[in-house]
Design a protein around this motif. Structure first.
Motif, PDB file in Angstrom:
ATOM      1  N   ARG A 168       0.838  -1.203   0.000  1.00  0.00           N
ATOM      2  CA  ARG A 168       0.000   0.000   0.000  1.00  0.00           C
ATOM      3  C   ARG A 168       0.878   1.261   0.000  1.00  0.00           C
ATOM      4  N   ALA A 169       1.948   1.250   0.780  1.00  0.00           N
ATOM      5  CA  ALA A 169       2.827   2.418   0.866  1.00  0.00           C
ATOM      6  C   ALA A 169       3.459   2.744  -0.481  1.00  0.00           C
ATOM      7  N   VAL A 170       3.978   1.740  -1.194  1.00  0.00           N
ATOM      8  CA  VAL A 170       4.634   2.024  -2.477  1.00  0.00           C
ATOM      9  C   VAL A 170       3.615   2.339  -3.561  1.00  0.00           C
ATOM     10  N   ASP A 171       2.372   1.848  -3.421  1.00  0.00           N
ATOM     11  CA  ASP A 171       1.323   2.268  -4.350  1.00  0.00           C
ATOM     12  C   ASP A 171       1.055   3.765  -4.206  1.00  0.00           C
ATOM     13  N   LEU A 172       1.027   4.226  -2.944  1.00  0.00           N
ATOM     14  CA  LEU A 172       0.759   5.636  -2.693  1.00  0.00           C
ATOM     15  C   LEU A 172       1.939   6.514  -3.066  1.00  0.00           C
ATOM     16  N   ASP A 173       3.144   6.033  -2.828  1.00  0.00           N
ATOM     17  CA  ASP A 173       4.347   6.814  -3.112  1.00  0.00           C
ATOM     18  C   ASP A 173       5.408   5.904  -3.728  1.00  0.00           C
ATOM     19  N   PRO A 174       5.414   5.773  -5.056  1.00  0.00           N
ATOM     20  CA  PRO A 174       6.398   4.891  -5.709  1.00  0.00           C
ATOM     21  C   PRO A 174       7.842   5.317  -5.481  1.00  0.00           C
ATOM     22  N   GLY A 175       8.065   6.536  -5.001  1.00  0.00           N
ATOM     23  CA  GLY A 175       9.424   6.997  -4.752  1.00  0.00           C
ATOM     24  C   GLY A 175       9.917   6.734  -3.345  1.00  0.00           C
TER      25      GLY A 175
END
Length: 713
Positions: free
Chosen positions: A673-680
């Motif tokens: 979920r975290a990398v979906d929200l912020d791929p960077g």
């Protein structure tokens, strides 16, 4: 490729030495309910007379703070002062002065809220109707400012005075919402009922004389006192007690302390700067600024444009400290009357600027305005201040001049989005036209300017560009202005532990200026071999440097040596118990000492003060986890995620907590979920790769590790 991996638990407590700023923050979401025993902000209030502030200890009459005590000998100075912005910086509402402003009653709409400003029988009130339909009336008891705007003070429980968002634009005879365009709601830090708009903590020291905040943490209330509303003689002149006594004693006259130009500037800067306050209202005229305050500079994002132009409200001093004029020895009193505050000479005809630039005074370069500007005599473009002191409007109706004396550079507008003064006059022309004219007339000078080099370096550093490191180091190597050296050193902290950055930070710890040493102290604690140097700075002769080293050292678990530094840290933390970052820093130290109940209490209080900030939920959870309170940390993170479903750090932290508990599936779910929200978010990719590896999903692990490496570059 098979790796030996371990998934870390929640990150170690953050180093929370973050500047505690004066003004309100950005738009926030609704806050949590108060703890049992604390008074909600919406509780009904008794009727309060408008002739004085309803502070528990009340005004503390002081002869030294009363200008009339000076009039017998200094009538001209008192008369000049009496109509100034200093004299009128703060006062009670009065029927005589304020009734015309409230007749007819004012009405301000702000997003879904509305505010009615009314007067009845000499009592002034604000009736607030919020977007959720709730309605409350509060007495208005004070006024901040005189022109161009007036902001009103409402009385709320806990002896809190709150600066309302409904302000009066005196020049245009209208009511305005100071937060126009924001959607601030009750419970937000920056809502007018929130702590970011609290007069006791944020306004009063600079708007009154001999002020003491006196916040009671246990009771969650203020008992603030002051000698006089407004900025009076005693705010700028020290030693008045002995001086006044000697005027009546028949003996030798004791003169007030004479301030050197540097100490005079320090006295002005105490109010005319954006800064963190290091002592409990302890500054006295003539003392050193850096023993009481830590100055905010462009290494902190959002305050300045990358060339040094003002952006947020920064209150003059740092801009001036970054200028060449400050380095040449120019002071406030070279341009301003210290009592009336007007300029000593007119600016519209360039007389003030030419007092140095036509004579070479203080080494100023000789300038002939028409030839220099390329604009005709008497034109707007030939006015020095229009090009070198452009104004930025704050509070919707309060234009303030930049004191950095920078060059207009339209190319930096096109390249980096930095405003330029040329477009302020030539707004009917395209930016391309403005750039072409500026390059044609001043291109060589601008191309070689240090200002343009700084702008590009700061833009890159704030954006995380690895190439900006070399630019910062090159600028630092021959920078003569301490405020800029401090800015570069502060930004070099983003590149640690790079060896070149680390060397520069270590060298900066020996800089002659405390601004630079304080920035170095914050970087040193992030270096394995820098802690010893940081410990050495605990004996620095500047309190700003000592605390810049002590606070992150203490937060990181480093015992402080015996001596005065422990008392300075304790005073700092006690004074900032009404601010979220102060509470979280104290909670971090409580966690180190095993005081788990104190940790939970302070984190909950911090959340209430800034409930609309997702970062507070993340930071609070980090502190709780450091105290072994993982269940509470998880509850806070889940609450924050419910309020801010698009904030990537919250599921990232939840993923780390789940991993620490052995819930690998939950960890992966939250980290994805975290990398979906912020791929960077490279740290989330890295931990996700480790989690995939533990599940045997080697292809997914390698892909995630590749993302982690790519995003960290």
């Amino acid at each position: 490729m098979r790796r030996s991996i371990t998934l870390p638990g929640l990150l170690a407590p953050l180093l929370l030495f973050i500047a505690l700023l004066i003004s309100g923050c950005d738009d926030r979401a609704p806050g949590a309910a108060p703890d049992k025993g604390e008074t909600p902000l919406t509780s009904p209030l008794p009727s309060i007379a408008a002739d004085d502030f309803p502070i528990a200890s009340g005004p503390r009459p002081s002869e030294t703070a009363d200008p009339e005590a000076c009039r017998a000998c200094h009538a001209a100075q008192v008369d000049s002062w009496s109509g100034s912005h200093h004299a009128l910086a703060n006062r009670p509402l009065s029927a005589g002065e304020d009734l015309p402003t409230f007749s007819p009653p004012g009405q301000v709409r702000a997003g879904g809220a509305s505010y009615g400003m009314t007067e009845h029988g000499g009592t002034f009130t604000i009736r607030a109707r919020e977007a959720d339909g709730s309605e409350q009336e509060y007495p208005l008891v004070g006024v901040i400012g005189h022109t161009p705007v007036r902001q009103y003070l409402a009385s709320l429980p806990g002896n809190r005075l709150q600066a309302t968002s409904a302000i009066r634009d005196m020049a245009n005879d209208r009511w305005l919402d100071v937060f126009a365009g924001d959607d601030r709601r009750p419970g937000d830090w920056g809502h007018w009922t929130g702590q970011g708009m609290n007069w006791n903590a944020n306004c009063a020291w600079c708007h009154t004389t001999e002020y003491r905040k006196n916040f009671d943490f246990a009771a969650n209330r203020y008992a603030s006192t002051w000698g006089r509303q407004g900025v009076t003689c005693a705010a700028c002149h020290g030693g008045l007690d002995a001086h006044l006594a000697s005027t009546r004693g028949g003996g030798e006259l004791v003169k007030p302390g004479q301030l050197s130009p540097t100490r005079m500037m320090d006295t002005c800067a105490g109010c005319h700067s954006r800064r963190d306050q290091l002592t409990a209202d302890g500054f006295q005229p003539g003392e050193r600024y850096h023993d009481h305050f830590s100055l905010s500079l462009p290494d902190q994002p959002g305050l300045y444009h990358h060339d040094g132009q003002i952006r947020d409200e920064v209150f003059v001093h740092a801009s001036f400290a970054m200028s060449r004029m400050h380095g040449a020895g120019v002071t406030c009193l070279d341009c301003h009357n210290p009592h009336g505050l007007e300029t000593l000479l007119p600016v519209d005809d360039n007389s003030l600027c030419q007092s140095c630039h036509a004579s070479g005074k203080l080494g100023a370069p000789l300038i002939e305005p028409v030839r220099h500007s390329g604009h005709g005599e008497g034109s707007s473009g030939n006015r020095c201040v229009n090009c070198h002191m452009p104004k930025t409007t704050y509070m919707q109706a309060d234009p303030r001049a930049d004191h950095g004396f920078l060059l207009p550079d339209p190319l930096m507008t096109a390249e980096l989005g930095i405003p330029n003064a040329c477009s302020g006059c030539h707004g009917d022309n395209s930016l391309e036209w403005v750039v072409a004219r500026a390059e044609e007339r001043h291109g060589t000078r601008l191309a070689d300017s240090r200002q343009r080099q700084r702008a590009r370096a700061l833009h890159g550093a704030h954006g995380g560009d690895p190439a900006a490191l070399a630019a910062l180091l090159a600028l630092l190597a021959d920078e003569t202005i301490p405020a800029w050296r401090a800015t570069y050193v502060g930004l070099l902290g983003n590149y640690l532990p790079d060896p070149a950055a680390a060397r520069a930070v270590r060298d900066a710890a020996r800089d002659p200026d405390p601004l630079v040493r304080a920035r170095a102290a914050q970087g040193l604690v992030r270096l394995g071999d820098g802690v010893a140097l940081a410990l050495d700075l605990l004996a620095d002769d500047s309190r700003a440097v000592r605390l810049a080293a002590a606070l992150p050292l203490a937060a990181g678990g480093q015992p402080l040596p015996p001596g005065p530094i422990g008392g300075e840290v304790a005073e700092y933390l006690a004074f900032h118990q009404d601010r979220p970052q102060g509470l979280l820093l104290q909670a971090t130290l409580d966690a180190r000492a095993g005081r788990r109940g104190e940790v939970l209490s302070r984190v909950r209080r911090a959340l209430r003060l800034d409930a609309g900030n997702p970062g507070i939920y993340h930071q609070g959870a980090v502190v709780l986890s450091g105290a072994g309170l993982n269940d509470e940390a998880q509850r806070i993170l889940l609450d924050g995620q419910g309020r801010f479903p698009n904030s990537a750090p919250l599921p990232y932290a939840l993923g780390l907590l789940a991993a620490e508990r052995g819930d690998l599936a939950g960890a992966i779910r939250h980290l994805e979920r975290a990398v979906d929200l912020d791929p960077g978010l490279s740290r989330a990719w890295y931990n996700l790769a480790l989690a995939y590896g533990r599940q045997g999903r080697q292809r997914d692990a390698e892909a995630a590790m590749g993302k982690a490496g790519a995003e960290s570059r």
